[in-house]
Write a protein that holds these residues in place. Structure first.
Motif, PDB file in Angstrom:
ATOM      1  N   UNK A   1       0.925  -1.130   0.201  1.00 37.12           N
ATOM      2  CA  UNK A   1      -0.049  -0.089   0.011  1.00 37.12           C
ATOM      3  C   UNK A   1       0.640   1.327  -0.022  1.00 37.12           C
ATOM      4  N   UNK A   2       1.835   1.090   0.963  1.00 34.85           N
ATOM      5  CA  UNK A   2       2.795   2.546   0.723  1.00 34.85           C
ATOM      6  C   UNK A   2       3.536   2.580  -0.425  1.00 34.85           C
ATOM      7  N   UNK A   3       3.922   1.444  -1.026  1.00 32.30           N
ATOM      8  CA  UNK A   3       4.613   1.697  -2.414  1.00 32.30           C
ATOM      9  C   UNK A   3       3.589   2.284  -3.353  1.00 32.30           C
ATOM     10  N   UNK A   4       2.396   1.705  -3.414  1.00 30.34           N
ATOM     11  CA  UNK A   4       1.378   2.351  -4.348  1.00 30.34           C
ATOM     12  C   UNK A   4       1.048   3.933  -3.907  1.00 30.34           C
ATOM     13  N   UNK A   5       0.855   4.211  -2.842  1.00 34.62           N
ATOM     14  CA  UNK A   5       0.663   5.615  -2.605  1.00 34.62           C
ATOM     15  C   UNK A   5       1.756   6.422  -2.905  1.00 34.62           C
ATOM     16  N   UNK A   6       3.116   5.982  -3.040  1.00 34.72           N
ATOM     17  CA  UNK A   6       4.253   6.660  -3.474  1.00 34.72           C
ATOM     18  C   UNK A   6       3.989   6.958  -4.875  1.00 34.72           C
ATOM     19  N   UNK A   7       3.507   5.893  -5.625  1.00 37.06           N
ATOM     20  CA  UNK A   7       3.295   5.833  -7.083  1.00 37.06           C
ATOM     21  C   UNK A   7       2.138   6.859  -7.393  1.00 37.06           C
ATOM     22  N   UNK A   8       1.211   6.882  -6.653  1.00 32.80           N
ATOM     23  CA  UNK A   8       0.118   7.800  -6.845  1.00 32.80           C
ATOM     24  C   UNK A   8       0.552   9.201  -6.589  1.00 32.80           C
ATOM     25  N   UNK A   9       1.373   9.589  -5.973  1.00 39.50           N
ATOM     26  CA  UNK A   9       1.899  10.824  -5.641  1.00 39.50           C
ATOM     27  C   UNK A   9       2.560  11.392  -6.749  1.00 39.50           C
ATOM     28  N   UNK A  10       3.158  10.461  -7.621  1.00 38.61           N
ATOM     29  CA  UNK A  10       4.003  10.609  -8.961  1.00 38.61           C
ATOM     30  C   UNK A  10       3.024  10.697 -10.248  1.00 38.61           C
ATOM     31  N   UNK A  11       1.663  10.402  -9.787  1.00 37.03           N
ATOM     32  CA  UNK A  11       0.875  10.310 -11.066  1.00 37.03           C
ATOM     33  C   UNK A  11      -0.060  11.214 -11.348  1.00 37.03           C
ATOM     34  N   UNK A  12      -0.437  11.385 -12.723  1.00 38.62           N
ATOM     35  CA  UNK A  12      -1.421  12.276 -13.083  1.00 38.62           C
ATOM     36  C   UNK A  12      -2.767  11.802 -13.179  1.00 38.62           C
ATOM     37  N   UNK A  13      -2.849  10.273 -13.540  1.00 37.88           N
ATOM     38  CA  UNK A  13      -4.126   9.680 -13.736  1.00 37.88           C
ATOM     39  C   UNK A  13      -4.196   8.277 -12.873  1.00 37.88           C
ATOM     40  N   UNK A  14      -4.917   8.010 -12.126  1.00 42.75           N
ATOM     41  CA  UNK A  14      -5.261   6.614 -11.721  1.00 42.75           C
ATOM     42  C   UNK A  14      -6.777   6.222 -12.396  1.00 42.75           C
ATOM     43  N   UNK A  15      -6.693   4.944 -13.071  1.00 39.36           N
ATOM     44  CA  UNK A  15      -8.062   4.441 -13.478  1.00 39.36           C
ATOM     45  C   UNK A  15      -8.077   2.856 -12.910  1.00 39.36           C
ATOM     46  N   UNK A  16      -9.462   2.580 -12.506  1.00 38.46           N
ATOM     47  CA  UNK A  16      -9.628   1.279 -12.169  1.00 38.46           C
ATOM     48  C   UNK A  16     -11.019   0.839 -12.621  1.00 38.46           C
ATOM     49  N   UNK A  17     -11.321  -0.592 -12.877  1.00 36.91           N
ATOM     50  CA  UNK A  17     -12.531  -0.955 -13.058  1.00 36.91           C
ATOM     51  C   UNK A  17     -13.045  -2.364 -12.252  1.00 36.91           C
ATOM     52  N   UNK A  18     -12.485  -1.929 -11.171  1.00 33.50           N
ATOM     53  CA  UNK A  18     -12.905  -3.089 -10.196  1.00 33.50           C
ATOM     54  C   UNK A  18     -14.301  -3.148  -9.805  1.00 33.50           C
ATOM     55  N   UNK A  19     -15.002  -3.989  -8.980  1.00 35.01           N
ATOM     56  CA  UNK A  19     -16.229  -3.523  -8.444  1.00 35.01           C
ATOM     57  C   UNK A  19     -16.100  -2.464  -7.451  1.00 35.01           C
ATOM     58  N   UNK A  20     -17.232  -1.645  -7.449  1.00 33.17           N
ATOM     59  CA  UNK A  20     -17.301  -0.292  -6.716  1.00 33.17           C
ATOM     60  C   UNK A  20     -17.079  -0.680  -5.163  1.00 33.17           C
TER      61      UNK A  20
END
Length: 421
Positions: A103-122
């Motif tokens: 989770x921490x790695x993912x949040x660090x990547x998000x901090x560097x991203x412009x867009x995050x997209x997902x098509x998981x269940x709500x």
């Protein structure tokens, strides 16, 4: 036709040639995506120059990788043919989002991203503690794209929000399965991923709108796109006509005009699209029935549709003595819209498809030459997007963690040993 081949890949490098300025060059995209809808949207972002990183599970990744037909991949993982359809020009990073360090790695990547997209269940990302409310605090400029069957509750809640949805669900609920011609009253699945592709296109549109809005406000936002909604807009003519008539149009029949549909010539089918009275007049004169132009039964599209059986006698008689090419040559010269009904083999031979680079070829070490559809958006001063192979599962773990988060080789090795990546 001669398909456009993928540029040879040097160690599977996916960067554009130096100096190529694509519309989304410099935009960073993270995606947690499966099957078709979101992968279709992110593939077009990648074609436009964005760096697209698929965040995948360590134990299989995108479900399309294992969707039949499948062959063993060069990395030992399943290599599904469907994965080629929507994943060119992307990178893959494996990450365990249930692991606190993941989770921490993912949040660090998000901090560097412009867009995050997902098509998981709500609400799946919310349950992981990684929903929009959390991620927007990590990165206030983040654009969060959510593609689902019926939308997310925090934007506009649907009573169907928690229901699972695949392509056929969108086609069914939007009334599209009652539109094709059929022999009985059984609804007809259209035979291709119409709802999936359409919601991907609509999602892409929303993301680009949000990017443009961010240039003026500096703020990100959540973009919520429902497959049901995206499918419903494809049935827009039925909605409008039904609102006034309270009658559903007959299957396969255009709601407001005729002749409109598939007709048989001597050697195959073509379609006619006689829309508007000026085109009807030209068409009638061309096929030798100019006297019907003044007949009250055929005075407008709705009346022609009501008397279609009688009108078709004249149309079929004219076509029955002509080949498809001959009929189309005469009709096109008169300005009457028509086209061949191509089967899939004819698409591969179509000169338009070749001229517009609409079939690309991926040279895969396992499957060989795999044809995929190209990108229909053409721009001046922007070369055609290259068609690089989809990524192997976790192929870019090291590259992305080094480039985005400036991790050392020892950091990356530790995450791998601890099964975080």
């Amino acid at each position: 036709m001669q398909a456009v081949s993928a540029t040879p890949i040097n160690e599977r490098e996916r960067a554009d040639p130096a100096g190529v300025d694509r519309p989304l060059s410099g935009i960073r995209v993270l995606a947690i995506e499966n099957f078709v809808a979101a992968p279709f949207a992110t593939m077009w972002l990648a074609d436009a120059g964005a760096e697209v990183i698929k965040i995948e599970t360590r134990d299989g990744g995108d479900h399309a990788r294992g969707t039949s037909p499948v062959k063993p991949g060069i990395d030992g993982n399943p290599n599904g043919l469907s994965f080629f359809r929507t994943n060119r020009n992307k990178k893959s990073v494996t990450l365990d989002l249930k692991n606190p360090e993941g989770k921490a790695v993912f949040k660090a990547l998000v901090a560097e991203a412009d867009i995050f997209i997902e098509n998981l269940r709500p609400n799946v990302m919310d349950r992981l503690g990684l929903g929009y409310e959390v991620l927007s605090k990590v990165n206030p400029k983040l654009i969060y794209g959510a593609i689902s069957g019926f939308g997310h509750d925090d934007i506009l809640p649907s009573p169907y929000g928690e229901f699972p949805a695949f392509d056929i669900v969108g086609q069914a609920m939007a009334g599209l399965m009652y539109r094709p011609e059929r022999q009985d009253d059984k609804p007809t699945y259209l035979g291709f991923s119409l709802a999936d592709v359409e919601v991907g296109i609509v999602g892409l549109y929303g993301l680009v709108l949000a990017l443009f809005h961010r240039t003026r406000t500096g703020r990100g936002k959540k973009v919520d796109v429902s497959m049901y909604d995206a499918s419903l807009i494809l049935n827009e003519i039925s909605v409008t006509m039904y609102s006034q008539s309270r009658k559903a149009a007959p299957p396969g029949v255009h709601a407001v005009t005729a002749p409109f549909g598939a007709y048989r010539a001597k050697d195959g089918y073509l379609v006619l699209a006689i829309v508007g009275e000026h085109i009807w007049k030209r068409f009638a004169e061309t096929i030798g029935i100019p006297h019907l132009v003044d007949d009250p039964k055929y005075s407008d599209g709705v009346r022609r549709r009501a008397n279609l059986a009688e009108l078709d006698v004249h149309v079929n008689a004219w076509l029955s003595g002509r080949s498809r090419e001959e009929a189309m040559r005469v009709l096109r010269a008169a300005g009457a819209p028509c086209a061949p009904v191509n089967d899939i083999g004819e698409i591969f031979e179509c000169p338009h498809v070749a001229a517009r680079n609409m079939i690309l070829t991926l040279d895969d070490p396992v499957w060989g030459r795999v044809a995929v559809t190209g990108n229909p958006v053409k721009m001046s001063d922007v070369p055609e997007p290259e068609a690089h192979l989809p990524p192997l599962l976790g192929e870019h773990n090291g590259q992305v963690l080094r480039d985005w988060l400036r991790m050392t080789e020892s950091d990356i090795a530790r995450l791998k040993n601890e099964q975080v990546i």
